[in-house]
Design a protein around this motif. Structure first.
Motif, PDB file in Angstrom:
ATOM      1  N   ARG A 187     -92.275  54.568  83.788  1.00 19.00           N
ATOM      2  CA  ARG A 187     -91.277  54.768  84.200  1.00 19.00           C
ATOM      3  C   ARG A 187     -91.012  56.565  84.653  1.00 19.00           C
ATOM      4  NH1 ARG A 187     -87.806  51.324  81.120  1.00 19.00           N
ATOM      5  NH2 ARG A 187     -89.324  51.256  80.012  1.00 19.00           N
ATOM      6  N   LEU A 188     -91.099  57.320  85.915  1.00 19.85           N
ATOM      7  CA  LEU A 188     -90.356  58.888  85.895  1.00 19.85           C
ATOM      8  C   LEU A 188     -89.232  58.873  85.874  1.00 19.85           C
ATOM      9  CD1 LEU A 188     -93.457  58.580  88.649  1.00 19.85           C
ATOM     10  CD2 LEU A 188     -93.586  59.406  87.108  1.00 19.85           C
ATOM     11  N   GLY A 189     -89.010  60.215  85.852  1.00 20.75           N
ATOM     12  CA  GLY A 189     -87.355  61.311  86.079  1.00 20.75           C
ATOM     13  C   GLY A 189     -86.807  60.437  84.882  1.00 20.75           C
ATOM     14  N   SER A 190     -85.461  60.077  85.560  1.00 23.14           N
ATOM     15  CA  SER A 190     -84.634  59.416  85.216  1.00 23.14           C
ATOM     16  C   SER A 190     -84.828  58.606  83.796  1.00 23.14           C
ATOM     17  CB  SER A 190     -83.300  59.377  85.567  1.00 23.14           C
ATOM     18  OG  SER A 190     -83.286  59.038  86.811  1.00 23.14           O
ATOM     19  N   LEU A 191     -85.259  57.789  84.911  1.00 20.18           N
ATOM     20  CA  LEU A 191     -85.376  56.513  84.905  1.00 20.18           C
ATOM     21  C   LEU A 191     -86.695  56.111  83.451  1.00 20.18           C
ATOM     22  CD1 LEU A 191     -85.507  54.123  87.532  1.00 20.18           C
ATOM     23  CD2 LEU A 191     -83.922  53.802  86.289  1.00 20.18           C
ATOM     24  N   GLY A 192     -88.083  57.068  83.365  1.00 15.49           N
ATOM     25  CA  GLY A 192     -88.471  57.328  82.708  1.00 15.49           C
ATOM     26  C   GLY A 192     -88.541  57.813  80.948  1.00 15.49           C
ATOM     27  N   PHE A 193     -86.823  59.288  81.900  1.00 19.04           N
ATOM     28  CA  PHE A 193     -87.059  60.498  80.268  1.00 19.04           C
ATOM     29  C   PHE A 193     -85.293  61.027  80.050  1.00 19.04           C
ATOM     30  CE2 PHE A 193     -91.487  59.808  81.808  1.00 19.04           C
ATOM     31  CZ  PHE A 193     -91.947  60.412  81.344  1.00 19.04           C
ATOM     32  N   LEU A 194     -84.143  59.761  80.747  1.00 21.34           N
ATOM     33  CA  LEU A 194     -83.149  60.307  80.461  1.00 21.34           C
ATOM     34  C   LEU A 194     -83.400  60.788  78.666  1.00 21.34           C
ATOM     35  CD1 LEU A 194     -80.560  61.018  82.041  1.00 21.34           C
ATOM     36  CD2 LEU A 194     -79.547  58.693  81.199  1.00 21.34           C
ATOM     37  N   ALA A 195     -82.140  61.623  78.518  1.00 27.05           N
ATOM     38  CA  ALA A 195     -82.075  61.439  77.135  1.00 27.05           C
ATOM     39  C   ALA A 195     -80.785  61.989  76.388  1.00 27.05           C
ATOM     40  CB  ALA A 195     -83.321  62.581  76.329  1.00 27.05           C
ATOM     41  N   ALA A 196     -79.671  61.723  75.766  1.00 22.78           N
ATOM     42  CA  ALA A 196     -78.621  62.386  75.183  1.00 22.78           C
ATOM     43  C   ALA A 196     -78.880  62.228  73.403  1.00 22.78           C
ATOM     44  CB  ALA A 196     -77.946  61.452  75.554  1.00 22.78           C
TER      45      ALA A 196
END
Length: 564
Positions: A187-196
């Motif tokens: 998974r790339l971009g937000s699907l792979g590396f979204l963070a909060a």
């Protein structure tokens, strides 16, 4: 007619019994099944029974007679619905068995690639969420028990784009039919590396999902690559750019230990790894653009999991991030510290290593070639004092032009100094358990760019049939001259010799020079340069320039300021 074959496969019959059945059963067109019809002998050679399902691969005898490709093999559950933004879930093999219904599964076509982000200013969005697959390239006729060494390849693309189809390996195996090669979709971009920050509680989501995908794929390889003829205890992980950075991260992640035995790290992107708190502005902008700005973080995550993928793709491309993009983060769980600092402390997996970069690459951008802007964009936490210290190491009088000055001043901290971060600058470099290291400088320009500079990814063009990455998972392939093909074969021979033996020299081409090891007493690297002749090698050893060594020592001393 095929029922006897399928029954044998479903019951886990031996390949000898299957072969006998195939010899007695003529194979006609498979109009309804969608599977490729092969002569019985080829069908037998291309079938791999994993125990829970059987896959048919593809052989192109007119081009690559020594190679079979099994494409799009799932290694994890589909990360959709409630699994969106969550850690990778191991493959439910019972589900796969039931869905196959006793029939062999066609693995002769490339699968959907993962959702893409922006590329060169062009919007992303192409691809599929159901993308957690591997491609397996094996020698024709390879079988369980052959125990062939394995190369596991992780593509680059700044963590936001990339498609393994653009990096094919049939010609690698065809040249050296004694290895198994696996390339991974993650998974790339937000699907792979979204963070909060709230992701510290996995009820909300999981940090570094894309990196966790890679780990799960390595676990799948450990469990099943033997069925293709591979040795699960002899795996080399390799990657370029973000793929090279992935390789570096696996060397410091505890969960990756035991899943690989060698490393090839090409043009390691030394991008800053932020904290969860530093990613909060990006999360808020992303959620707002996706129409999920209201309520608590729990409400926002529920909304994001129910959002249309096109809305997420739009938010991914347009979310404002003052400092960091969609990249791995130091979460304290999977990644517990910055890679350079970990290496300095000896806290990494010690294995044989090939590491290098291109002669003139940089990942920093500045329309006016302003070094301060370029460094600050790549390492947002650098202070003005840090920047001035960097600038003092790169006076214009040391360079032929402002272009060269910018490239070196930004390219060394961005990429090139990864060669040194794990080597002689560190007190453990001569530790008796430290393994062999070979370093290189790739020195042949991408011929499609019409430049004398050897820029980022130039070696990919050479090693992968003239590939050039485009937007939304596309690639183009340019024809190569005989001299270029000969040079590519020379590079592949070095790489696969290392995969097979841990030494790039054991099975190098006869014309290729010996690649000397890099050590504290022998600061050398191989310069990989194409000759115009297909019969001669242009490669040669060189001593690492002292000025570069000193500058990289400074860059490494700024590991925490750079957040890498």
């Amino acid at each position: 007619m095929l029922s006897a074959i399928f029954a044998l496969l479903n019951l886990g019959a031996s390949f000898n019994n299957l072969n006998d059945a195939l010899k007695q059963t003529p194979i006609g067109p498979m109009v309804d099944s969608g599977y490729v019809a092969y002569p019985s002998s080829q069908l037998y050679q291309n079938a791999v029974d994993l125990g829970y399902v059987t896959y048919f691969g593809d052989n192109q005898p007119e081009m690559y007679p020594n190679t079979v490709a099994h494409l799009g093999i799932p290694y994890a559950e589909r990360p959709v619905g409630d699994l969106r933004f969550r850690a990778t879930v191991p493959l439910n093999t019972t589900r796969v068995t039931e869905e196959a219904g006793g029939s062999p599964v066609d693995a002769t076509s490339y699968p959907d690639f993962c959702i893409q982000g922006q590329f060169a200013g062009q919007p992303g969005g192409a691809g599929s969420e159901d993308c957690l697959n591997v491609n397996v390239y094996s020698p024709y006729g390879a079988k369980e028990g052959d125990n062939l060494p394995v190369l596991f390849y992780i593509h680059g693309g700044a963590w936001i784009f990339g498609n393994p189809r653009g990096f094919p390996f049939e010609h690698w195996v065809n040249q050296s039919p004694n290895v198994i090669i696996v390339s991974v979709y993650y998974r790339l971009g937000s699907l792979g590396f979204l963070a909060a920050p709230e992701f510290t509680d996995p009820a909300y989501g999981d940090f570094n999902a894309g990196l966790r995908d890679q780990i799960q794929a390595l676990k799948w390889v450990k469990s099943y690559i033997s069925k293709f003829g591979g040795d699960p205890t002899n795996v080399t992980i390799s990657g370029h750019s973000a793929g090279g950075a992935s390789v570096e991260l696996h060397m410091i992640v505890d969960e990756s230990k035991g899943l690989f035995s060698r490393v090839i790290a090409q043009s390691v992107g030394r991008s800053a790894l932020p904290t969860p708190k530093q990613q909060q502005p990006l999360f808020e902008s992303y959620a707002s653009l996706a129409g999920c700005e209201n309520g608590s973080v729990a409400d926002q995550m529920k909304c994001l999991r129910g959002a249309n993928i096109s809305a997420l793709a739009f938010a991914q491309d347009n979310a404002l991030h003052r400092d960091f993009g969609y990249v791995p983060i130091v979460d304290g769980l999977l990644i517990t510290g910055h890679p350079t600092t970990k290496f300095q402390c000896g806290e990494f997996t010690h294995v044989p290593l090939i590491v290098g970069s291109a002669s003139n690459e940089t990942l920093s951008l500045s329309p006016k070639l302003d070094i301060s802007t370029g460094l600050k964009a790549f390492f947002p936490s650098l202070t003005d004092t840090d920047i001035q210290q960097f600038l003092g190491l790169y006076p214009i009088d040391d360079f032929d032009s402002k272009i060269q000055q910018f490239q070196v001043a930004t390219g060394e901290p961005d990429v090139i100094c990864a060669v040194s971060l794990s080597l002689t600058l560190l007190p453990w470099a001569t530790h008796p358990h430290y393994s062999n290291t070979w370093t290189y400088r790739y020195n042949t320009p991408d011929p499609t760019l019409n430049t004398k500079y050897v820029t980022h990814a130039a070696e990919n063009w050479m090693m992968f049939n003239g590939t050039t990455t485009g937007p939304n998972g596309t690639s183009t392939f340019d024809p190569q001259t005989d001299a270029q093909k000969a040079f590519a074969s020379e590079l592949i021979a070095y790489w696969l010799s290392f995969v097979r033996t841990g030494d790039p020299n054991t099975y190098k081409l006869d014309k290729s020079p010996v690649w000397e090891k890099y050590s504290e007493s022998n600061l050398v690297r191989m310069v990989l340069t194409q000759q115009n002749s297909a019969t001669e090698s242009g490669n040669e050893m060189e001593i690492l320039p002292l000025a570069e060594f000193v500058r990289c020592a400074f860059a490494i001393s700024k590991a925490e300021a750079c957040q890498h």
